[in-house]
Design a protein around this motif. Sequence first.
Motif, mmCIF file in Angstrom:
data_model
loop_
_atom_site.group_PDB
_atom_site.id
_atom_site.type_symbol
_atom_site.label_atom_id
_atom_site.label_comp_id
_atom_site.label_asym_id
_atom_site.label_seq_id
_atom_site.Cartn_x
_atom_site.Cartn_y
_atom_site.Cartn_z
ATOM 1 N N ALA A 25 0.819 -1.227 0.000
ATOM 2 C CA ALA A 25 0.000 0.000 0.000
ATOM 3 C C ALA A 25 0.849 1.272 0.000
ATOM 4 C CB ALA A 25 -0.949 -0.006 1.191
ATOM 5 N N GLU A 26 2.042 1.212 0.620
ATOM 6 C CA GLU A 26 2.845 2.450 0.652
ATOM 7 C C GLU A 26 3.506 2.742 -0.699
ATOM 8 O OE1 GLU A 26 5.270 -0.702 2.935
ATOM 9 O OE2 GLU A 26 3.191 -0.124 2.646
ATOM 10 N N LEU A 27 3.521 1.752 -1.600
ATOM 11 C CA LEU A 27 4.022 2.001 -2.965
ATOM 12 C C LEU A 27 2.857 2.544 -3.797
ATOM 13 C CD1 LEU A 27 6.328 -1.034 -3.858
ATOM 14 C CD2 LEU A 27 6.990 1.308 -3.327
ATOM 15 N N ASP A 28 2.414 3.758 -3.444
ATOM 16 C CA ASP A 28 1.178 4.259 -4.050
ATOM 17 C C ASP A 28 1.421 5.152 -5.263
ATOM 18 O OD1 ASP A 28 2.323 6.338 -2.707
ATOM 19 O OD2 ASP A 28 0.550 6.891 -1.551
ATOM 20 N N GLU A 31 6.715 7.752 -7.800
ATOM 21 C CA GLU A 31 7.700 8.451 -6.966
ATOM 22 C C GLU A 31 8.062 7.608 -5.741
ATOM 23 O OE1 GLU A 31 9.201 11.998 -7.241
ATOM 24 O OE2 GLU A 31 10.401 10.510 -6.211
ATOM 25 N N ALA A 32 7.060 6.977 -5.125
ATOM 26 C CA ALA A 32 7.315 6.125 -3.950
ATOM 27 C C ALA A 32 8.161 4.913 -4.345
ATOM 28 C CB ALA A 32 5.991 5.676 -3.345
ATOM 29 N N LEU A 33 7.875 4.369 -5.521
ATOM 30 C CA LEU A 33 8.669 3.229 -6.001
ATOM 31 C C LEU A 33 10.112 3.659 -6.257
ATOM 32 C CD1 LEU A 33 9.102 0.386 -7.181
ATOM 33 C CD2 LEU A 33 8.188 1.256 -9.356
ATOM 34 N N ARG A 36 12.007 3.947 -3.104
ATOM 35 C CA ARG A 36 12.370 2.625 -2.607
ATOM 36 C C ARG A 36 13.634 2.114 -3.312
ATOM 37 N NH1 ARG A 36 9.128 -1.865 -0.965
ATOM 38 N NH2 ARG A 36 7.835 -0.256 0.001
ATOM 39 N N LEU A 37 13.709 2.339 -4.620
ATOM 40 C CA LEU A 37 14.864 1.872 -5.397
ATOM 41 C C LEU A 37 16.115 2.699 -5.079
ATOM 42 C CD1 LEU A 37 12.972 1.350 -8.774
ATOM 43 C CD2 LEU A 37 13.776 -0.452 -7.224
ATOM 44 N N ALA A 43 24.734 2.142 -7.511
ATOM 45 C CA ALA A 43 24.369 2.417 -8.902
ATOM 46 C C ALA A 43 22.933 2.909 -9.035
ATOM 47 C CB ALA A 43 24.551 1.153 -9.744
ATOM 48 N N TRP A 44 22.086 2.593 -8.050
ATOM 49 C CA TRP A 44 20.665 2.962 -8.149
ATOM 50 C C TRP A 44 20.466 4.462 -8.128
ATOM 51 C CZ3 TRP A 44 17.225 -0.621 -9.579
ATOM 52 C CH2 TRP A 44 17.685 -1.947 -9.561
ATOM 53 N N GLN A 45 21.507 5.220 -7.730
ATOM 54 C CA GLN A 45 21.381 6.686 -7.724
ATOM 55 C C GLN A 45 21.145 7.239 -9.127
ATOM 56 O OE1 GLN A 45 21.062 8.209 -4.788
ATOM 57 N NE2 GLN A 45 21.228 6.078 -4.107
#
Lengths: 82, 149
Positions: A25-28, A31-33, A36-37, A43-45
Amino acid sequence: MIEVLYFARYREALDCEGERLPWSAELDSLEALRARLLARGGAWQVLAEQSLMCARNQELCSLAEPLADGDEVAFFPPVTGG
Amino acid sequence: MAIRVQHEAFRPGVELEALHAANAGIGAVVGFVGYVRDYNDGNPVAAMTLEYYPGMTEKALAGIVAQAHARWSLLGVEIVHRVGQLLPGEPIVFVGTASAHRQAAFDACNFIMDYLKTRAPFWKREDTPEGAHWVDGRDSDQAAARRWE
């Protein structure tokens, strides 16, 4: 579950074409996803780039786009076809 | 088939003639062909590789064609875009538009290319003597697309 795809320079930087993540639910939103990444660090930056483009279910969208269980999401750098 | 994303080479002249042959009411056909250059920003290019997003790329192109049909009175539109490895001198993309009179075909072709370059998921990687690198998006392409808003 949500399917997350990465293309071109991002795919190479992350050494990842895509992955399946459990939806919650918090991955709404996208932008939230992305947040999280980004929390994975390293490298995820690359996903913090201002010019990042994204799509939900194969339609271009903004990061404010809502996210739902079963969605296919993609993150990619600016397109350069033609 | 009006929209094709393919590895195979194509011949722009054949595509242009097929567009006209489809409808005898066509009085004007405009064709744009984009080619791989042997130099980019002063650096020699040995080859170019085009990546795409199977499924979304075709949908994005279909959406752009639908917008062109809504804005202009068109009698035909065709897009061919190659993916995979291409060599200098090879055609990358063909956009053909057909209408009764020239202005709609000219404007629609220009519009489709501007939107394709900024909204269709394709990415170019150039192989140069210094190694491979991804081509950056251009601000001038973004500005060109905005003039249609």
